[in-house]
Design a protein around this motif. Structure first.
Motif, mmCIF file in Angstrom:
data_model
loop_
_atom_site.group_PDB
_atom_site.id
_atom_site.type_symbol
_atom_site.label_atom_id
_atom_site.label_comp_id
_atom_site.label_asym_id
_atom_site.label_seq_id
_atom_site.Cartn_x
_atom_site.Cartn_y
_atom_site.Cartn_z
ATOM 1 N N THR A 147 -23.637 -13.036 60.955
ATOM 2 C CA THR A 147 -24.459 -13.818 60.514
ATOM 3 C C THR A 147 -24.563 -14.836 61.547
ATOM 4 O OG1 THR A 147 -23.177 -14.966 59.262
ATOM 5 C CG2 THR A 147 -24.063 -13.253 58.422
ATOM 6 N N SER A 148 -25.804 -15.582 61.211
ATOM 7 C CA SER A 148 -25.846 -16.393 62.359
ATOM 8 C C SER A 148 -24.620 -17.687 62.186
ATOM 9 C CB SER A 148 -26.878 -17.745 62.153
ATOM 10 O OG SER A 148 -27.467 -17.221 60.709
ATOM 11 N N MET A 149 -24.372 -18.759 62.981
ATOM 12 C CA MET A 149 -23.658 -19.659 62.224
ATOM 13 C C MET A 149 -24.256 -21.220 61.846
ATOM 14 S SD MET A 149 -21.159 -22.141 64.841
ATOM 15 C CE MET A 149 -19.863 -20.611 65.848
ATOM 16 N N LYS A 150 -23.317 -21.657 60.796
ATOM 17 C CA LYS A 150 -23.642 -22.648 60.324
ATOM 18 C C LYS A 150 -22.496 -23.448 60.551
ATOM 19 C CE LYS A 150 -26.401 -20.175 58.025
ATOM 20 N NZ LYS A 150 -28.503 -20.274 59.099
ATOM 21 N N GLU A 151 -23.436 -24.715 60.347
ATOM 22 C CA GLU A 151 -22.007 -25.997 60.837
ATOM 23 C C GLU A 151 -21.527 -26.657 59.840
ATOM 24 O OE1 GLU A 151 -24.269 -27.521 63.985
ATOM 25 O OE2 GLU A 151 -24.752 -25.784 65.094
ATOM 26 N N SER A 152 -20.312 -27.214 60.263
ATOM 27 C CA SER A 152 -19.543 -28.485 59.389
ATOM 28 C C SER A 152 -20.115 -28.016 58.170
ATOM 29 C CB SER A 152 -19.957 -29.201 59.984
ATOM 30 O OG SER A 152 -21.525 -30.159 60.279
ATOM 31 N N THR A 153 -19.314 -26.969 57.500
ATOM 32 C CA THR A 153 -20.166 -26.760 56.111
ATOM 33 C C THR A 153 -19.148 -25.820 55.842
ATOM 34 O OG1 THR A 153 -21.389 -25.781 54.052
ATOM 35 C CG2 THR A 153 -22.118 -25.269 56.527
ATOM 36 N N ASN A 154 -18.600 -25.547 53.945
ATOM 37 C CA ASN A 154 -17.648 -25.139 53.051
ATOM 38 C C ASN A 154 -18.566 -24.012 52.494
ATOM 39 O OD1 ASN A 154 -15.440 -27.376 54.112
ATOM 40 N ND2 ASN A 154 -14.961 -26.123 52.627
ATOM 41 N N CYS A 155 -19.820 -24.796 52.142
ATOM 42 C CA CYS A 155 -20.900 -23.815 51.506
ATOM 43 C C CYS A 155 -21.495 -23.035 52.155
ATOM 44 C CB CYS A 155 -20.400 -24.030 50.097
ATOM 45 S SG CYS A 155 -20.401 -25.950 50.101
ATOM 46 N N PRO A 156 -22.226 -22.486 53.630
ATOM 47 C CA PRO A 156 -22.740 -21.676 53.554
ATOM 48 C C PRO A 156 -23.910 -21.182 53.162
ATOM 49 C CG PRO A 156 -21.225 -21.311 54.583
ATOM 50 C CD PRO A 156 -20.895 -21.614 53.730
ATOM 51 N N TYR A 185 -26.790 -18.174 54.278
ATOM 52 C CA TYR A 185 -27.392 -17.424 54.846
ATOM 53 C C TYR A 185 -28.748 -16.579 54.205
ATOM 54 C CZ TYR A 185 -22.658 -18.453 56.605
ATOM 55 O OH TYR A 185 -21.526 -18.287 56.835
ATOM 56 N N ASN A 186 -29.102 -15.915 53.393
ATOM 57 C CA ASN A 186 -29.471 -14.754 52.711
ATOM 58 C C ASN A 186 -29.412 -13.977 54.687
ATOM 59 O OD1 ASN A 186 -30.888 -13.430 51.309
ATOM 60 N ND2 ASN A 186 -32.997 -15.566 50.866
ATOM 61 N N GLU A 187 -28.786 -13.187 55.008
ATOM 62 C CA GLU A 187 -28.885 -11.980 56.152
ATOM 63 C C GLU A 187 -28.730 -10.904 55.268
ATOM 64 O OE1 GLU A 187 -27.542 -13.928 59.562
ATOM 65 O OE2 GLU A 187 -27.755 -15.754 58.883
ATOM 66 N N TYR A 188 -29.205 -10.070 55.873
ATOM 67 C CA TYR A 188 -30.199 -8.464 55.549
ATOM 68 C C TYR A 188 -29.536 -7.789 56.756
ATOM 69 C CZ TYR A 188 -32.129 -4.797 53.444
ATOM 70 O OH TYR A 188 -32.488 -3.069 52.896
ATOM 71 N N PHE A 189 -28.375 -6.310 56.406
ATOM 72 C CA PHE A 189 -28.627 -6.277 57.653
ATOM 73 C C PHE A 189 -28.180 -4.949 56.988
ATOM 74 C CE2 PHE A 189 -25.776 -9.707 57.633
ATOM 75 C CZ PHE A 189 -25.748 -10.479 58.553
ATOM 76 N N VAL A 190 -28.751 -3.757 57.778
ATOM 77 C CA VAL A 190 -28.715 -2.136 57.590
ATOM 78 C C VAL A 190 -27.878 -1.237 58.330
ATOM 79 C CG1 VAL A 190 -30.021 0.110 56.749
ATOM 80 C CG2 VAL A 190 -31.258 -2.651 56.553
#
Length: 2048
Positions: free
Chosen positions: A293-302, A304-309
């Motif tokens: 997934t992409s990186m989310k900065e400085s958070t403990n609860c990112p 994403y809502n990203e879909y992989f196939v």
């Protein structure tokens, strides 16, 4: 001594004269009566049989009496059997009865038996006794007796010619065919105890009914030759056979063939990740593929809502063993790989076995593999779905994902696995291996030998173990065929593991590359049990057998895959001794920390005897017939080889001679040898010692059968093979499996029968199912009694003991459940109970699979020229012998038809479909010491020929049959249907070839058809069968029928095969009812594993009689010569039923099927509606221009009119034509109807375009209306599966079991009033609409009142914000309606689940009622009493409902008009809109060779639209007399005309979900394309960037002309900057069927009528006009509008409001509401009523032609159609996506308190912190804002008075913030993200020379966050910990909130700790308000905040050093400094003094 005594008195009503003998069997032990000689109708036996017994008589034990016609020469023939359960005897001790026998078809026959039974129990019960012998025999060590049953029956068994093994397969009666005899509950019913009598509420009736049923069947057998029994394959090959076993039908190996799979994983978000201020990335791994997934900065609860196939094309086994691994990685970037936070692993198989093959919105628990003491490292919320070809995944509807985030309740774990999984160690111990093959060429060996000088074994084995993605290896044992490792491989993994299988593989270590020698999978589910009495996984120590490719070593092994465990192994490779154990770790005191490294340690050796005592086994096989040998093999001599393990394998088998083992064995087991000698005759023991094995038959040259096949001349000489082998004696395991397998086989057979009965709509499927369940429960209890004696046997592993216990528990409970379900089987519950019974079957099959192997499987190889050609593999348990019948393998001592197949990949595809050879094979495997009866199962009448040099103790090498029976086989080949299309025209030229014994014959070839009616009789004369006549009668060999497609050039192509058993007539039987003439039956045709049609045929085998003289001569010849020649003259055939000559002169000498067998015909008229042709493709590159349709059925037919110009108008000018045809009375026998489309070209040429076969005409049979019902109920219906009528007459006709249905009567039963003035309220039909509002209460016929209340409830989720805004009409838009509808859809799903639970409870009530003997009718009266009993059950439900009642008190939900959201296509809700117009696909081209028929789509060349209607010819006059009857239209009255019509089509596309990613970044840029005919609308410029769930919100208008343009295609494409755009998926809609459908799918009917606003009426016709039109078309009376808001239509009265508001708010009178209330309930209108399509949104799957069968996403949309000749419709509704609203969130940070102190002071060492606060909105980390720093806080207090300002765009309806940003500098355009609104605030400690330290944080969900505390004191951790319980507020409602909130962080032990408190004020303003009153950031203008009042100490020391000295130094150390200064001055003075002193002294001294 206890005993059972049976006095057999007489047998009466016997047929004919003759000698009779009786056999009485109890506990598997048969006793024979004397022969009653020459008795007529009554045989007086008067004999007493006594069985001394040592254990109490069990309630379920059976007594069996069989009566035979005795014959000195031939085998005795069974007259009939009587079976009874000894329940009553066990209770009362005495029983006398007379009862009828049943024959082998389970038909009751007249013959009756009279017996008297006494049972003398003894008070002290004796010990358990073993299987039917009660002589005192020394018990040898493994609990089996070493002596033979034969000795007990010494004379009788041989004298009578009946071997003792021939009871009817145990004592439980078996049933041959549902059609011939419904299970006889009478026999079992009569012996029921009086205890049971009161339970039998509905039994007595049933028993009598069954008798009637039997009579009816007998009558049917005589009267109506047309009654057909649809024998599916199971019924064909099943029988009550004693000597033959079922052949396997499916030929092709299914495993090992690669299939398409798609795994889709959506990572939604992560929560509670452990670690401070991280930048998390989620890595998704499937097998070896990784995606991030992409990186989310400085958070403990990112978020994403990203879909992989992931797409795979692999065999299922490989797929399901792949591991799905989710890992969270902290701060990964291009340069470094980041640190792992935690991982979660699961295998694909676990996901696939979930319901719908998916986990949806579940939380995966992360754990750290390197530190197993750490506990949970966080959670990742994801969806995982695995789609195979043809699976469709139902996505739960995604609207707004605000399901309360209850992590614990939604964990990503299968049912039944605890949330807290513990770490465990899995020990796989590898002890040693045996029998490895060579893995090196002998050339290499010679080279080695030359160098090293010794001959070594040619293999260097090691073992590799794989489990949950980890591998461990043992050491390599250099050059050893029998390596010994004694090592254990240890894995550390969470328990229970989510990976099902451990893979153990022996590999050969090699310099170049290591290859697998063999693979074994250990399924953890089979070696453990998770019940409360379960056990941890344990196995062995036990040998596992490995199979793979053939053993000779070749450099390039073509079957190497087999060694990797793919596909069925074709040869034994090795066996490996392993054991498995699991130990749960105590993580508090860990020795092991890391779970990623696999350890390998040595273990101690285990003793030889640990795996069981070595025993000598004896395998005997005899080849009775070898036919159908593929001619490709050539005519070299052929031999067959049988191997078991390496024994018998002479070419490439045993590496060491077995004599070594033998010596070893003799040394060890001396005493056993002696015992053997004592128990057997002396000479046998001596010869035993040097018995050599004969494992292959002598080579023979094959003879030609026909052009495809050879056969071997095994006529009277049958070659035999035998092998001695030594194995550990673990037969008990196999016995256990056999017992369960037999129960399962019987159950499966019964269930198939029930399905057939249901499928063919025969009467009483429920009885058959009851019988099946009864049989199952008897089987289960019998299993428990048999297994009970195994409980304390020695020499067993822990798994053996535990497995036995759990099997007994399971079987016991299954038996109980089966009994219970049996009582609930009613006519209307058959189908669901059948499902339950199928679950039993799966459970049985699962239990029967034994994880610990013992004896390896037996392989039969066909050898030609010393090469292995084809093989068959037979599990050893199937042919294993036991004294107990139930434990014997199903094929042991029986003749089995075995089909040989090609090994490995060669067997895939067409090569695997052709038979390589068919063997009739007899096999027997057992202990050598019990080998006495190994020949018993063979057909009698043979002599044994032994090898000459040895004595007579040896097994025979050949059997010579001196009994030969001559038969004539008549194969009545009537017709076949739905055959496989083998030619490019889409048809075949089929012929059938029938094989029987070594003969074959062919039917004629019928050209161009898939449904040939051959109507041909094939006669096989002089078929010679060996063995006794009576046995052959019971067990004829099977007939194989193969179907071919004749090609003009080249070989005929194979298109399918089926098996059949003939009905046999012996010479002494009359040719007459009930068995003759035989009936036609359906046989399923298979091609590979797929079904390829059905054959309708009958087969009879007639014995050709001899005359007496010839028999006498033959008998003399038998004594004189070894080989008899019995010649039968022509005269012998005269007695057979005569054959009619060929009747049809055109067909030449072909015999037709005789009259008694062919079906009875009657005259039918078939009317055909020709509407039009659609989408015809080009044929041979030319377009179709002038097509015509030909309809043909049973040789008659009709042609449509010619379409003159297909392009201009593809409809037919003449609509209806008809033809008459003679069809069978029996609907099941109707031949298929063929539809062909031909194109008429110039010069009279016709070209076939495509064809379609309608295989069942039953759907189109017209049934005339029933006059007995009310006048309006004369609903004549075509049987399209639509009951037009739901009330009225159908109720009157319904079944007598109505009483039991009173429970589930739908709420929609309407009481109709026919008076003029109706009573006001009539159940639900009267719809009251309240005149004040325009809100309509939507009445759902099946909803309870409570559901309506629910509809009005306010949703908690919606919150008050909407209430305030949305109640205002102006704010409501189409989306409000849509979201409200989705809520309703979800709620309906929930209420359905609740209703289901309620229904189950109701069923429990019924069951309890039955138990308490209450008939269902009384239930209402007794309901109250019953309810008390169920109080406990309901209490939990009541709690739930109270919760619901609590919710009633919320303010009522703003009333929004709703539409219907269908979560599938509209077609599937309305039967494809084929209410009168059907669509037939036209096929052309060869069918695909793939298993699945998914490829048929490519063969579709067009569609024919029309319909059929058939009826018997003289039709009653009433129909034709009706007014307005048009004789030209026949049955198709009132059908619209098919002239071209112009239509405006308006397509609304709402949104798409779960699109398949099309770009490399795992996203897509979708846009919509709409095609209709030639017009195409591309919406390319409005593509939506990087979105897989795009909201389109568009409408498109297209004008079209039906019929030319009627197929609408809506596609979603992916926009690409360069290159062409890719298709993601498309959906096709047939608009024409919708347009003409009576469901009125042109424009959905809204639930409400309004003239303006969001719910404006869309149709140009108003409701009143629509209603008037419908009434006129349906010829019904109405509508009559009455006063007081009433309207009357066809005797129904509807009510509703009569006023409406226009735009200006003025009220007007109107009838529209009334009309609309009728339309919404149109389905209640009699005769013409049907549900009209409501205003709706349908969800259509998107498919991509390149990936057939796999959904590529879904599209929500709807279509409106308006004819152009009507007034134009208004403008399209605006459904454009809601624009997000701009808001500004102002956060003022006033103060902090109790912030933890992080720094130590430089000077003073005090704790202090330099505090600042940082804040941002989730998703906008770049825009984070910081306060200034409060330096040097000593108490943790900070003062800021600082303002953050966060502008954002927000969608109220979806509760999401919308962010648009470019993903990277290279992105072309911005990507839109939707993110939940969450505000994050963090407190930090500022450092100047190092990174700032993170101290704590809080995240507030702006929709739901806890109210802040009033003071800092009241602010504590509970505000976060108990977030769920505390009341929450939403900033969108409150607008302004101030208070204290806690900051938290996690400490080392992962506990939350309070790290500070913040006083903040949140203020939300809209963008307009923000413009009016702007504010500054920080403390700036405008509206500045005052400076904080900080203590003097808060500053930076190096910016103002003097201040620092003043504050830090002076205050504290004033006196100290003064003292130091004074001391310094003093020191200086002393120093100066000392310095200057010498100078002065000198000066003074010198007097200077």
């Amino acid at each position: 001594m206890m005993s059972l005594v049976v006095h057999l008195k007489t047998v009466a009503h016997l047929r004919g004269k003759g000698d009779r003998i009786a056999k009485v069997t109890f506990r598997g032990l048969p006793l024979y009566s004397r022969v009653a000689e020459n008795c007529g109708e009554v045989a007086h036996f008067n004999e007493t049989f006594r069985w001394p017994i040592a254990s109490r008589l069990d309630q379920n034990e059976m007594l069996e009496v069989q009566v035979y016609n005795y014959s000195k020469v031939f085998t005795n023939r069974l007259v009939g059997t009587f079976c009874m359960v000894l329940q009553k005897v066990a209770e009362e001790g005495h029983l006398e009865l007379t009862d009828t026998l049943i024959d082998d078809n389970n038909m009751s026959i007249k013959t009756s038996v009279t017996i008297d039974i006494r049972y003398q129990p003894m008070d002290g019960t004796g010990g358990m006794w073993s299987d039917g012998e009660f002589l005192d025999v020394p018990d040898d060590r493994d609990g089996m007796f070493a002596f033979e049953t034969d000795s007990l029956l010494s004379g009788q068994s041989h004298g009578s010619g009946t071997s003792p093994g021939r009871s009817l397969q145990g004592s439980i009666p078996t049933f041959r065919k549902a059609g011939r005899g419904v299970f006889s509950a009478m026999k079992l019913g009569k012996a029921k105890s009086s205890k049971d009598d009161h339970k039998r509420g509905d039994e007595p009736a049933i028993l009598e009914m069954e008798d009637l049923d039997k009579k009816a069947m007998r009558l049917a057998g005589m009267l109506e030759p047309d009654t057909i029994s649809l024998a599916s394959v199971t019924a064909v090959t099943t029988n009550v056979s004693n000597k033959r076993s079922k052949p396997d039908i499916k030929m092709e190996p299914s495993s090992g063939r690669p299939v398409d799979y798609q795994i889709s994983i959506t990572v939604i978000e992560a929560r509670q990740l452990i670690g401070l201020n991280m930048d998390p990335v989620v890595c998704v791994e499937v097998g070896d593929d990784k995606k991030y997934t992409s990186m989310k900065e400085s958070t403990n609860c990112p978020y994403y809502n990203e879909y992989f196939v992931f797409d795979f094309h692999v065999p299922p086994d490989v797929m399901f063993d792949k591991i799905i691994k989710l890992s969270v990685i902290h701060s990964k970037n291009l340069l470094r790989s980041g640190t792992l936070v935690g991982t979660f692993k699961m295998d694909v198989g676990t996901v696939y076995s979930q319901p719908e093959h998916q986990f949806y919105h579940k939380w995966a628990i992360l754990s750290d593999p390197d530190d197993i003491t750490a506990g949970c490292k966080g959670y990742v919320k994801c969806d995982i779905a695995v789609v195979g070809k043809g699976d469709n995944i139902k996505t739960p509807h995604k609207a707004n994902e605000t399901d309360e985030d209850d992590i614990e309740g939604n964990l990503l774990l299968p049912e039944g696995i605890p949330a807290e999984r513990q770490w465990a160690r899995f020990y796989v111990k590898i002890h040693r291996a045996e029998g490895l093959p060579k893995m090196n060429t002998s050339i290499m060996a010679n080279v080695k030998k030359a160098f090293i000088g010794e001959n070594r074994d040619l293999v260097d084995p090691y073992v590799q173990v794989q489990f949950s993605g980890q591998k461990g290896k043992t050491s390599v044992q250099k050059s050893s065929y029998e390596p010994i490792w004694n090592e254990q491989v240890i894995f550390t993994e969470l328990f229970p593991p989510l990976c099902k299988r451990i893979k153990v593989q022996i590999r050969d270590s090699d310099k170049v590359n290591d290859v697998a020698i063999g693979t074994h999978f250990i399924d953890l589910r089979k070696i453990s049990n998770d019940g409360d009495k379960g056990f941890l996984p344990t196995l062995g120590p036990a040998w596992v057998n490995m199979y793979g490719s053939t053993r000779q070593y070749t450099l390039m092994d073509e079957h190497q895959d087999l060694n990797d465990g793919l596909g069925e192994g074709v040869s034994f490779r090795a066996r490996l001794l392993i054991s498995v154990a699991v130990e749960i770790l105590d993580t508090t005191s860990p020795e092991i920390i890391c779970s990623t490294d696999v350890q390998v340690e040595p273990v101690s050796n285990i003793s030889e005897s640990a795996t069981g005592k070595m025993e000598e086994f004896f395998l005997f096989g005899s080849f009775l017939e070898a036919t159908m040998i593929d001619r490709k093999i050539g005519d070299k001599p052929i031999s067959f080889e049988i191997t078991i393990g390496n024994y018998g394998n002479h070419i490439d088998g045993v590496s060491k001679s077995s004599s070594v083992k033998k010596k070893k064995k003799e040394g060890e087991n001396q005493e056993e040898e002696n015992e053997l000698i004592q128990n057997s005759s002396e000479d046998e023991a001596d010869e035993d010692a040097d018995l050599t094995s004969v494992s292959s038959t002598p080579p023979m040259k094959p003879f030609i059968t026909d052009r495809n096949y050879f056969h071997l001349p095994y006529f009277e000489k049958k070659p035999c093979v035998y092998i001695k082998s030594w194995w550990q004696d673990q037969r008990r395991r196999l016995y256990n499996s056999n017992m369960m397998d037999k129960i399962a086989d019987k159950l499966e057979e019964g269930l198939n029968d029930v399905q057939e009965v249901i499928k063919t709509e025969k009467a009483f499927p429920e009885r058959r199912l009851r019988g099946v369940l009864e049989e199952l429960s008897i089987g289960c209890s019998r299993y428990v009694t048999l297994a009970n004696k195994d409980v304390n046997l020695a020499g067993r592993t822990k798994l053996d003991r535990e497995r036995l216990k759990s099997c007994m528990r399971e079987m016991d409970s299954m038996g109980q459940q089966a009994k219970q379900i049996r009582t609930q089987v009613k006519k209307n519950t058959v189908k669901e109970k059948l499902k339950l019974a199928q679950n039993f079957l799966q459970r049985l099959r699962f239990l029967a699979d034994e994880p610990q192997h013992s004896i390896p499987d037996v392989f039969i190889w066909m050898m030609s020229n010393n090469k292995r050609i084809a093989y068959a593999r037979i599990p050893s348990k199937d042919i294993l012998y036991s004294v107990v019948d139930e434990e014997t393998g199903k094929d042991c001592g029986k003749v089995k038809a075995v089909f040989l197949k090609l090994p490995g990949k060669k067997g895939f595809g067409p090569a695997g479909w052709t038979v390589q050879a068919k063997l009739e094979l007899y096999l027997w495997l057992g202990l050598n010491k019990s080998r006495k009866n190994f020949l018993h199962g063979l057909p009698n009448g043979f002599e044994e020929i032994r090898a000459t040099k040895m004595g007579h103790g040896l097994p025979p090498v050949t059997l010579v049959y001196d009994m030969k029976q001559v038969f004539q086989l008549r194969a009545h080949m009537y017709q076949a249907r739905s055959l496989f299309a083998a030619d490019s025209s889409g048809l075949s030229d089929p012929f059938a070839r029938v094989f029987f014994s070594s003969q074959s014959q062919v039917t004629e070839v019928l050209n161009e058809t898939l449904c040939p009616t051959w109507d041909q009789l094939l006669v096989f004369d002089d078929v010679e069968l060996f063995g006794e006549a009576t046995e052959l009668r019971d067990d004829p060999p099977i007939i194989v029928v193969e179907f071919y497609d004749q090609d003009t050039v080249g070989k005929a192509e194979f298109i399918g095969r089926t098996f059949a058993k003939p009905t046999i007539k012996m010479r002494d039987e009359p040719y007459g009812p009930p068995r003759f003439p035989p009936q036609l039956e359906y046989y399923q045709i298979y091609r590979g594993n797929s079904i390829a049609g059905e054959l309708l045929a009958a087969f009879e085998l007639l014995q050709i009689p001899f005359d007496a003289e010839e028999i006498r001569r033959a008998l003399i010849a038998v004594h004189d010569f070894a080989v008899p020649q019995i010649k039968v003259g022509q005269g012998g055939r005269a007695d057979l039923p005569p054959l009619e000559g060929p009747t049809d002169s055109e067909r030449g000498p072909i015999l037709p099927v005789p009259l008694g067998i062919r079906p009875v015909l009657s005259r039918y008229r078939i009317e055909v509606l020709f509407w039009g042709l659609r989408d015809l493709k080009r044929i041979n590159l030319a377009q179709v221009d002038r097509p015509r349709v030909d309809i043909e059925c049973a040789g008659r037919g009709v042609q449509s009119a010619l379409i003159q110009n297909y392009k201009k108008n593809p409809n037919f000018s003449t609509l209806v034509k008809w033809f008459e045809v003679d069809l069978p009375e029996n609907e099941l026998l109707h031949p298929p109807l063929n539809i062909r489309v031909v194109d008429c070209r110039a010069f009279g040429r016709y070209i076939l375009v495509g064809s379609h076969a309608v295989s069942t005409l039953r759907h189109y049979i017209y049934s005339p209306p029933d006059k007995s019902c009310n006048n309006w109920a004369t609903a004549a219906k075509l049987m399209n599966g639509y009951m037009v009528l739901t009330n009225g007459c159908s109720q009157a006709r319904s079944s007598p079991s109505l009483s039991s249905r009173t429970f589930s009567r739908p709420a929609g039963d309407v009481s109709v009033s026919l008076e003029a003035e109706p009573p006001i309220r009539k159940m639900d039909t009267v719809v009251k609409l309240d005149a004040m509002s325009d809100a309509v209460v939507k009445v759902d016929m099946n909803e309870d009142e409570s559901d309506k209340e629910k509809k009005k409830k306010k949703k908690k989720k919606k919150g008050g914000a909407e209430e305030e805004e949305e109640t205002d009409e102006r704010v409501l838009d189409w989306w409000s309606k849509y979201f409200a509808s989705i809520e309703t859809l979800k709620e309906n799903l929930r209420s359905q689940e609740a209703a289901q639970a309620e229904a189950e409870e109701r069923e429990d009530l019924e069951i309890a009622a039955e138990a308490a003997d209450i008939r269902p009718d009384d239930l209402h009266l007794k309901g109250s009493k019953m309810k008390e009993r169920f109080k406990e059950k309901k209490s939990s439900k009541q709690k739930r409902s109270q919760a619901a009642d609590g919710s009633e008190k919320r303010p009522p939900k703003a009333r929004v008009d709703e539409l219907v959201v269908y979560n599938r296509e509209l077609e599937s809700e309305y039967g494809n809109f084929e209410d009168w117009l059907h669509t037939f696909n036209l096929y052309r081209g060869k069918a695909g060779d793939d298993d699945e028929h998914a490829l048929d789509d490519d063969r579709i060349v067009g569609r024919f639209k029309g319909s059929l209607c058939m009826y018997k010819v003289p039709l009653s006059q009433e129909i034709t007399r009706e007014a307005g009857y048009d004789p030209n239209m026949g049955m198709f009255q009132s059908i619209p005309h098919n002239d071209p019509i112009h239509v405006l089509v308006r397509v609304y596309v709402v949104r798409a979900t779960d699109l398949h990613p099309a770009d490399i970044n795992g996203k897509a840029d979708p846009y919509v394309v709409i095609k209709l005919g030639k017009s195409e609308v591309k919406d390319k410029e409005n593509y939506i960037s990087k979105q897989l769930n795009p909201v389109f919100g568009k409408s498109f208008d297209i004008e079209a002309t039906f019929p030319m343009e009627s197929m609408l295609t809506v596609s979603v494409y992916d926009w690409d900057l360069v290159g062409t755009d890719d298709l993601i998926g498309e959906t096709k809609i047939d608009l024409e069927n919708r347009f003409y459908s009576k469901f009125r799918a042109t424009c959905g009917i809204a639930s409400n009528y309004s003239m303006h606003g969001y719910n404006i009426w869309r149709d140009p016709m108003k409701p009143s006009q629509i209603l008037a039109k419908l009434c006129k078309e349906g010829k019904i009376d109405g509508p009559h509008y009455g006063p007081g808001g009433k309207v009357k239509v066809a005797n129904r009265i509807f009510t509703g409001p009569t006023e409406i508001e226009d735009e200006n708010g003025l009220k007007k009178q109107t009838e529209e509401h009334l009309a609309l209330s009728v339309l919404n309930h149109w389905e209640e209108i009699p005769r013409v009523g049907c549900k009209l399509v409501p205003e709706h949104v349908e969800t259509r799957p998107l498919l991509n032609p390149d990936k057939p069968g796999i959904e590529q996403g879904r599209l929500e949309m709807w279509v409106d159609m308006f004819p152009m000749d009507m007034p134009a419709p208004g403008p399209a509704i605006d459904i454009s996506p809601r624009k997000p609203k701009r808001y500004e969130l102002r956060v003022i940070i006033w103060n902090t308190d109790e912030v933890i102190l992080e720094d130590d002071d430089y000077f003073t060492g005090e704790k202090s912190s330099d505090i600042f606060v940082r804040g941002w909105l989730k998703g906008q980390q770049e825009d984070k804002q910081d306060t200034d720093v409060h330096y040097h806080s000593l108490t943790g207090e900070g003062n800021f008075n600082w303002r953050f300002v966060f502008p954002f765009d927000y969608l109220v309806a979806e509760e999401k913030i919308i962010i648009s940003k470019k993903e990277s500098m290279f992105s072309w355009d911005e990507t839109e993200y939707k993110i939940p609104p969450r505000l994050t605030m963090q407190v930090w400690d500022a450092d100047h020379f190092s990174a700032d330290d993170f101290l704590g944080a809080i995240e507030l969900d702006l929709n739901r966050f806890p109210r802040g505390a009033k003071t800092a004191k009241q602010c504590n951790l509970d505000m976060i910990r108990n977030e769920q319980e505390l009341p929450t507020i939403s900033i969108f409602k409150q607008k302004r909130v101030k208070g204290w909130w806690p900051f938290v962080a996690r400490d080392e032990n992962d506990e939350m700790e309070l790290t500070g408190k913040v006083e903040a004020e949140l203020h939300l303003v809209t963008a307009e308000e923000a413009e009016k009153s702007p504010v500054g950031l920080g403390r700036n203008e405008p509206d500045p905040l005052e400076k904080p009042n900080r203590p003097d100490t808060t500053f930076l020391w190096f910016l103002s050093p003097l201040k620092a000295i003043r504050y830090l130094v002076c205050n504290r150390y004033k006196w100290l400094i003064i003292k130091i200064v004074l001391a310094l001055l003093l020191l200086i003075m002393i120093g100066l003094f000392l310095y200057s002193m010498p100078g002065y002294l000198v000066k003074k001294l010198l007097g200077a």
